[in-house]
Each structure stands twice: as C-alpha cells, then as structure tokens.
Design a protein around this motif. Structure first.
Motif, PDB file in Angstrom:
ATOM      1  N   SER A   1      -1.424  -6.625   7.763  1.00  0.00           N
ATOM      2  CA  SER A   1       0.019  -6.424   8.589  1.00  0.00           C
ATOM      3  C   SER A   1       0.840  -7.276   7.879  1.00  0.00           C
ATOM      4  O   SER A   1       1.785  -7.525   8.021  1.00  0.00           O
ATOM      5  N   LEU A   2       0.253  -8.275   7.918  1.00  0.00           N
ATOM      6  CA  LEU A   2       0.640  -9.630   7.166  1.00  0.00           C
ATOM      7  C   LEU A   2       1.175  -9.279   6.030  1.00  0.00           C
ATOM      8  O   LEU A   2       2.598 -10.185   5.591  1.00  0.00           O
ATOM      9  N   THR A   3       0.326  -8.708   5.441  1.00  0.00           N
ATOM     10  CA  THR A   3       0.619  -8.831   3.634  1.00  0.00           C
ATOM     11  C   THR A   3       1.487  -7.608   4.056  1.00  0.00           C
ATOM     12  O   THR A   3       2.778  -7.258   3.098  1.00  0.00           O
ATOM     13  N   GLU A   4       1.481  -6.718   4.813  1.00  0.00           N
ATOM     14  CA  GLU A   4       2.852  -5.153   4.878  1.00  0.00           C
ATOM     15  C   GLU A   4       4.222  -6.051   4.557  1.00  0.00           C
ATOM     16  O   GLU A   4       5.029  -5.817   4.669  1.00  0.00           O
ATOM     17  N   GLY A   5       4.207  -7.384   5.842  1.00  0.00           N
ATOM     18  CA  GLY A   5       5.320  -7.879   5.925  1.00  0.00           C
ATOM     19  C   GLY A   5       5.910  -8.367   5.223  1.00  0.00           C
ATOM     20  O   GLY A   5       7.169  -8.353   5.222  1.00  0.00           O
TER      21      GLY A   5
ATOM     22  N   ARG B   1       7.118  -5.498   2.650  1.00  0.00           N
ATOM     23  CA  ARG B   1       8.958  -5.472   3.501  1.00  0.00           C
ATOM     24  C   ARG B   1       9.830  -6.015   3.618  1.00  0.00           C
ATOM     25  O   ARG B   1      10.944  -6.102   3.147  1.00  0.00           O
ATOM     26  N   ILE B   2       9.797  -7.505   2.792  1.00  0.00           N
ATOM     27  CA  ILE B   2      10.619  -8.933   2.978  1.00  0.00           C
ATOM     28  C   ILE B   2      10.996  -8.785   1.499  1.00  0.00           C
ATOM     29  O   ILE B   2      12.086  -8.736   1.106  1.00  0.00           O
TER      30      ILE B   2
ATOM     31  N   ASP C   1      13.187  -5.353   1.673  1.00  0.00           N
ATOM     32  CA  ASP C   1      14.301  -5.470   1.790  1.00  0.00           C
ATOM     33  C   ASP C   1      15.346  -6.592   1.113  1.00  0.00           C
ATOM     34  O   ASP C   1      17.064  -5.994   0.883  1.00  0.00           O
TER      35      ASP C   1
END
Length: 111
Positions: free
Chosen positions: A2-6, A9-10, A13
């Motif tokens: 989930s950290l890598t997915e975050g 996502r950044i 963006d």
C-alpha cells in the motif's frame, strides 16, 4: 504494497498537475528509523508500476536517511538506530529524533 501504491498515486497526481507522461526514475528517501523496508519497496514498486503507462519501466532509487537524534543531556547530535537508543556519547535517555523517520519522494526524472 500500500505504501508503494501511494507513491504511484502521488506520481499520477503530479503528472496530471505538471503534464508529464512518463516517469523514468524516482528517488525515494527512506529513514533508518521508519518502519519501511527499502527492499520491500523496490520489489513492490516493480509490481505496482507494471502495466501503468506512466510508471512501467521506471527505476526506483532508494536514498537511505540515517537516524539521528539530539541528546538533551550532552547537547550533541548523535546517530541512533532505534527510537529507544541511549546516547552513545553520554548514555542519556533524553533523545529527540531529528532525522530518520521520513519517507518521501525527493526527486523524479520525467518525460
């Protein structure tokens, strides 16, 4: 994962905001005192980036940030490897962590 997915996502963006279409390299700072395992981030980044036109084939560079703390007993900045370390100089327990807890995108190379 989930950290890598975050992180991805950044990047998405930022691509939308700044108009780039491909990320070639991402430099990620990971602190020695954070709960993030750099090797896990590298492994997960390849999996998460695969199939995404923005990030597929991107290279992840990990910058390890050492843990440091300010000792309030001897007024020195010291290296620590844990939040519960004692001061290696004076043995004091009054340490305020100053670096090593972070995880952040430092830089990226884009097209």
């Amino acid at each position: 994962m989930s950290l890598t997915e975050g992180v991805v996502r950044i990047l998405e963006d930022q691509a939308a905001e700044h108009g780039f279409t491909r990320v070639k390299t991402v430099w990620l700072e990971i602190g020695e005192l954070s709960t993030v395992v750099p090797e896990s981030m590298e492994f997960c980044f390849d999996a998460v980036a695969r199939g995404n036109p923005l990030t597929e084939g991107a290279k992840l560079e990990i910058i390890r940030v050492p843990g440091t703390a300010w000792c309030m007993d001897c007024s020195k900045s010291v290296h620590v490897t844990s939040r519960v370390d004692l001061c290696p100089d004076c043995g004091g327990a009054k340490l305020a962590v100053t670096t090593g807890e972070e995880m952040r995108i430092k830089e990226m190379e884009v097209e």
